[in-house]
Design an enzyme around this catalytic site. Structure first.
Site, PDB file in Angstrom:
ATOM      1  N   ASP A  50     -10.870   3.637   7.593  1.00 28.50           N
ATOM      2  CA  ASP A  50     -10.346   5.000   7.698  1.00 28.50           C
ATOM      3  C   ASP A  50     -10.774   5.764   6.438  1.00 28.50           C
ATOM      4  OD1 ASP A  50      -8.796   7.233   8.273  1.00 28.50           O
ATOM      5  OD2 ASP A  50      -6.964   6.356   7.458  1.00 28.50           O
TER       6      ASP A  50
ATOM      7  N   GLU B 279      -8.678  -1.613   7.269  1.00 26.04           N
ATOM      8  CA  GLU B 279      -7.654  -1.741   8.313  1.00 26.04           C
ATOM      9  C   GLU B 279      -8.204  -2.580   9.462  1.00 26.04           C
ATOM     10  OE1 GLU B 279      -5.782   1.871   9.611  1.00 26.04           O
ATOM     11  OE2 GLU B 279      -6.131   2.913   7.715  1.00 26.04           O
TER      12      GLU B 279
ATOM     13  N   LYS C 176      -8.665  12.993   6.761  1.00 25.83           N
ATOM     14  CA  LYS C 176      -8.871  11.787   7.561  1.00 25.83           C
ATOM     15  C   LYS C 176      -9.763  12.044   8.776  1.00 25.83           C
ATOM     16  CE  LYS C 176      -5.726   9.212   5.378  1.00 25.83           C
ATOM     17  NZ  LYS C 176      -5.935   7.841   4.907  1.00 25.83           N
TER      18      LYS C 176
ATOM     19  N   HIS D 139       0.830  -1.208   0.000  1.00 25.42           N
ATOM     20  CA  HIS D 139       0.000   0.000   0.000  1.00 25.42           C
ATOM     21  C   HIS D 139       0.863   1.256   0.000  1.00 25.42           C
ATOM     22  CE1 HIS D 139      -3.277   2.747   0.945  1.00 25.42           C
ATOM     23  NE2 HIS D 139      -2.557   3.220   1.940  1.00 25.42           N
TER      24      HIS D 139
HETATM   25 CA    CA Z   1      -5.241   4.845   7.155  1.00 25.60          CA
END
Ligand code: CA
Length: 404
Positions: free
Chosen positions: A227, A195, A247, A129
């Site tokens: 997230d 996640e 975020k 990632h």
């Molecule tokens: Ca994240």
């Protein structure tokens, strides 16, 4: 794990091989039923053990903490109490156990945030990632920052916008880069990140470092974590201090905390190390768990991966978090970072899967580049035993239109 004759429960629905919540799991959550206050429970089959009532009835002892609307006080009692409670619940719920143990049907319960999230830190621990996203943001030469294989990279997120599965997420407004300077707009590149979240179950003091072994002992359990990420806002704001409003719009977690005790039989190695780590980050035993993970956009499963692709474990992340003497507290939530395998169908975010929009994905009745209004994202995960599985349930959220 090979166990040809797994332990069975007197709650029949818990014995189905594909049930997320067999007697081997016993994850903790907080629930309420109509007219009742939120209280602590344990999932078993399609039912929830009412731990507050079980404690009132004298079946179990957790010093009254199970009548609380969050699990923090129970978790703070420490690992010895966790182990004793798990052993007692196993005894009560096994075939031949206490059939009078108070339960409610999951279908009649509303789930709440299982903990008061004291702080939320999110990491960046899948090499696939980090590399893929690095290429999209900075090109292949600078994709992986030079420190990445030497330390867990993270940022301090917001506990205030962590919500439980089932909570709608509002598309954010924000500032993005335009042709001639910043533009005020609704987010047009809303994404998910698949996640896990580790729940810290013990305090450390200010000035105290924590070894990786101590960190392992401090982790109470894990949840699924989405997230939500506003990629266009992120691209404009993230340098030099990292993501901020991109975020902060919301983080969804699953309602059931799967304990490290339940995951122990599935302990495994993560990704191959590319260089030795400094001694404070060395692990004496493998720090990962073999957990199959998937995510779906509406009814279409788009990504399938496994937690074992990760490079830094939650214990290493916790040890690094405290290395400056930063105190850790019961109820801290540590996001693992997006869990992506090497191939396209193993990625845990649309940014990677669509290569920032170049390759749309096909879903039932259309295509997507990023998440559209009305779309739901659902994460699922389980570890596979022989004849049973340790499931996480679902972590789901629907996206609502922006408030202009
Ligand atoms: Ca994240």
């Amino acid at each position: 794990m090979t166990d040809k004759n797994p332990l069975r429960s007197h709650i029949a629905s818990a014995n189905a091989p594909d049930c997320d919540f067999p007697i081997q799991n016993l994850p903790y959550g907080v629930f309420s039923t109509e007219g009742g206050a939120p209280r602590c429970g344990v999932a078993i089959g399609d039912r929830i053990v009412d731990l507050a009532k079980a404690e009132e009835a004298g079946l179990i002892d957790a010093q009254g903490t199970f009548s609380q609307p969050v699990l923090n006080d129970f978790i703070a009692l420490g690992r010895e109490v966790w182990d004793r409670t798990r052993a007692r619940l196993t005894e009560l719920l096994a075939e031949g156990g206490a059939e009078t143990i108070p339960t409610v049907a999951m279908a009649d319960a509303q789930m709440h945030l299982p903990i008061r999230v004291t702080e939320f830190t999110d990491f960046y621990a899948s090499k696939n990632h980090a590399f893929n996203v690095g290429v999209l943001f900075r090109g292949p030469e600078n994709a992986l920052p030079p420190q990445w294989t030497h330390m867990p990279i993270g940022y301090n997120g917001r506990a205030s916008s962590v919500v439980v599965s089932g909570t709608d997420i509002r598309r954010p407004m924000g500032q993005v880069k335009g042709e001639d300077g910043p533009v005020w707009t609704e987010c047009k590149r809303l994404d998910l990140e698949l996640e896990l979240g580790a729940i810290v179950g013990a305090n450390s003091s200010m000035g105290e470092r924590v070894s990786v072994e101590q960190a392992e002992e401090m982790i109470f359990g894990y949840v699924l974590l989405n997230d939500w990420s506003a990629r266009d806002i992120q691209a404009w704001e993230y340098q030099p201090l990292g993501p901020f409003q991109a975020k902060a719009l919301g983080t969804t977690i699953s309602p059931w905390i799967v304990t490290t005790a339940a995951l122990e039989p599935f302990r495994c190695k993560g990704a191959e190390r590319v260089n030795p780590v400094l001694p404070y980050l060395e692990e004496k035993r493998p720090g990962f768990f073999d957990i199959n993970l998937e995510w779906a956009l509406n009814d279409t499963v788009l990504g399938r991966t496994n937690y074992n692709v990760m490079y830094w474990s939650s214990a290493q992340q916790l040890a690094h978090h405290a290395v400056s003497g930063c105190p850790m507290r019961v109820g801290d939530l540590l996001g693992t970072g997006t869990i992506s395998g090497p191939s396209r169908d193993q990625t845990g975010a649309l940014l990677e899967m669509t290569e920032a929009g170049k390759n749309p994905v096909e879903i039932d009745g259309g295509t997507r580049i990023f998440i559209e209004d009305g779309d739901s994202i659902t994460l699922r995960g389980h570890a596979s035993g022989d004849g049973y599985r340790i499931g996480f349930g679902e972590c789901a959220g629907k996206v609502l239109p922006a408030q202009q």
